[in-house]
Scaffold this motif. Structure first.
Motif, short mmCIF file in Angstrom:
data_model
loop_
_atom_site.label_atom_id
_atom_site.label_comp_id
_atom_site.label_asym_id
_atom_site.label_seq_id
_atom_site.Cartn_x
_atom_site.Cartn_y
_atom_site.Cartn_z
N ALA A 153 0.92 -1.58 0.27
CA ALA A 153 0.57 -0.14 -0.26
C ALA A 153 0.72 0.99 -0.20
CB ALA A 153 -1.27 -0.04 1.39
N CYS A 154 2.01 1.20 0.82
CA CYS A 154 2.85 1.92 0.65
C CYS A 154 3.70 2.32 -0.79
CB CYS A 154 3.76 2.01 2.54
SG CYS A 154 2.37 2.18 3.35
N THR A 155 4.04 1.59 -1.34
CA THR A 155 4.72 1.24 -2.02
C THR A 155 4.28 2.25 -3.56
OG1 THR A 155 5.56 -0.58 -1.58
CG2 THR A 155 5.62 0.18 -3.77
N VAL A 156 2.85 1.63 -3.60
CA VAL A 156 1.67 2.26 -4.56
C VAL A 156 1.58 3.66 -4.66
CG1 VAL A 156 0.93 0.04 -5.64
CG2 VAL A 156 0.58 1.99 -3.51
N CYS A 157 1.34 3.81 -3.24
CA CYS A 157 1.79 6.01 -3.27
C CYS A 157 2.98 6.01 -2.77
CB CYS A 157 0.40 5.29 -1.61
SG CYS A 157 -1.17 5.50 -1.98
N GLY A 158 3.65 5.62 -3.06
CA GLY A 158 5.25 6.44 -3.43
C GLY A 158 6.15 6.22 -1.76
N GLY A 159 6.14 4.98 -1.37
CA GLY A 159 6.87 4.62 -0.15
C GLY A 159 8.58 4.13 -0.39
N ASP A 160 8.47 3.85 -2.42
CA ASP A 160 10.13 3.80 -2.01
C ASP A 160 10.73 5.70 -2.10
OD1 ASP A 160 10.09 1.27 -2.46
OD2 ASP A 160 9.57 1.67 -4.13
N ASP A 161 10.21 6.37 -2.99
CA ASP A 161 10.33 7.87 -3.10
C ASP A 161 10.76 8.47 -1.23
OD1 ASP A 161 10.40 7.48 -5.55
OD2 ASP A 161 7.92 8.73 -6.40
N VAL A 162 10.31 8.30 -0.32
CA VAL A 162 10.58 8.22 0.67
C VAL A 162 11.33 7.75 1.40
CG1 VAL A 162 9.34 8.34 3.05
CG2 VAL A 162 7.13 9.08 1.53
N PHE A 163 11.53 6.59 1.19
CA PHE A 163 12.42 5.61 1.80
C PHE A 163 13.85 6.64 1.26
CE2 PHE A 163 15.27 1.56 1.21
CZ PHE A 163 16.17 2.02 2.60
N ALA A 188 10.55 -0.88 6.44
CA ALA A 188 9.98 -1.76 6.82
C ALA A 188 8.67 -2.22 5.95
CB ALA A 188 8.95 -1.05 8.29
N GLU A 189 8.65 -3.67 6.49
CA GLU A 189 7.48 -4.17 5.79
C GLU A 189 5.60 -4.06 6.59
OE1 GLU A 189 7.00 -5.73 2.35
OE2 GLU A 189 9.74 -4.40 3.23
N CYS A 190 4.93 -3.12 6.46
CA CYS A 190 3.73 -2.71 6.70
C CYS A 190 3.93 -2.40 8.19
CB CYS A 190 2.61 -4.14 6.71
SG CYS A 190 1.55 -3.71 6.81
N LEU A 191 3.42 -1.20 8.64
CA LEU A 191 3.41 -1.36 9.72
C LEU A 191 1.67 -0.97 10.26
CD1 LEU A 191 6.28 1.90 9.21
CD2 LEU A 191 6.40 -0.15 10.74
N GLY A 192 1.21 -1.05 10.08
CA GLY A 192 -0.21 -1.94 9.75
C GLY A 192 -1.14 -0.54 9.94
N ALA A 193 -0.43 0.58 9.53
CA ALA A 193 -1.62 1.50 9.21
C ALA A 193 -1.47 2.29 7.67
CB ALA A 193 -1.07 2.66 9.98
N CYS A 194 -2.24 1.01 6.77
CA CYS A 194 -2.27 0.59 5.53
C CYS A 194 -3.19 1.74 4.59
CB CYS A 194 -2.41 -0.57 4.72
SG CYS A 194 -1.52 -2.15 5.25
N GLY A 195 -3.49 2.14 5.85
CA GLY A 195 -4.94 2.76 4.94
C GLY A 195 -4.39 4.54 5.08
N PHE A 196 -3.13 4.29 5.65
CA PHE A 196 -2.50 5.90 5.42
C PHE A 196 -1.14 6.02 4.75
CE2 PHE A 196 -5.59 5.15 8.84
CZ PHE A 196 -5.98 6.07 8.93
#
Ligand code: FES
Length: 264
Positions: A153-163, A188-196
């Motif tokens: 969920a985070c990757t499709v919303c730019g998680g890699d860019d943030v990292f 990290a692999e899923c911090l459990g707040a996938c809606g945000f």
């Protein structure tokens, strides 16, 4: 979910979180504060700090005491409290690992050996458990451990860019400590707040809906105010921004589901 601009950085109690399912059906009309509590790291609270457990666990304290003897002095009492809550010493292993990491900042081989001794366990058992969980640091980390979620969920919303932005702005490679000792960045692999997404955990605080553009402000905020005015120790005064420019970046949030520390 995709709305990164209308986030919970609006700290008024009437703000609504667009990603919260309670906005429909029986739970419609709940304010964000109703749903997520008031334990925000950002502009809230203006005065004081809400009571209650609002931190993820184990604590990741900014100031570590790598040379403190484990389970002696003030920590002996805490060890005693932990052991009193469990039927066997073995059952207390995770909270005792948590305590050791809170003190030293990471779990060195000697720490694991000491824990095995205290809990009367095979050292291999302690090592096996400590190395299984990513929440236990096996090497020293900076004052602020920045864990960026790069799961789906985070990757499709730019998680890699943030990292990558955190790595670039701290001048580090993953897992390294920055030259000033302040930062360690890991994924990290899923911090459990996938809606945000993208979700970033810094020490024991959650920052949600983070974009790569937010990263410099977050790092600046950490240097000026820390991740939490009380550094995970409950009630205490919140730092006040000196000006609008000093105001914290968007949407730092507590993890509302993580408030058990195993110590009672
Ligand atoms: S995918 Fe990022 S919090 Fe779950």
């Amino acid at each position: 979910m995709s709305d990164h601009t209308n986030s919970s950085s609006n700290s008024s109690s009437s703000s609504k979180n667009p990603g919260w399912a309670g906005e429909t059906g029986a739970f419609s009309g709940l304010s964000e504060a109703d749903v997520r509590g008031t334990g925000y790291v950002g502009a809230q609270p203006k005065e004081g700090w809400p009571a209650g457990g609002i931190n993820a666990y184990p604590y990741q304290l900014a100031e570590k005491q790598p040379d403190a003897p484990l389970f002696e002095g003030p920590y002996a009492k805490r060890l005693e409290r932990i052991l009193a809550r469990y039927p066997t010493k073995r059952a207390a292993l995770l909270p005792v690992l948590n305590l050791a990491q809170e003190i030293h900042g990471h779990l060195a081989a000697e720490d694991m050996a000491r824990i095995a001794e205290v809990l009367e366990l095979n050292p291999a058992t302690v090592r096996g458990v400590a190395t299984f969980y990513t929440m236990y640091n096996k090497a020293p980390v900076g004052r602020y451990l920045i864990q960026v979620c790069t799961n789906i969920a985070c990757t499709v919303c730019g998680g890699d860019d943030v990292f990558n932005a955190f790595l670039a702005h701290t001048g580090t490679e993953p897992g390294e400590i920055s030259d000033d000792g302040n930062f360690t960045v890991v994924d990290a692999e899923c911090l459990g707040a996938c809606g945000f997404p993208t979700v970033v955990q810094i020490n024991n605080r959650y920052f949600e809906n983070v974009n790569a553009e937010d990263v410099p402000a977050i790092l600046d905020r950490l240097k000026k105010h820390g991740v939490d005015p009380t550094d995970g120790k409950g009630a205490g005064p919140a730092a006040k921004p000196e000006s609008a420019a000093d105001a914290p970046p968007p949407t730092p949030n507590s993890n509302p589901s993580s408030n058990s520390n195993g110590e009672g």
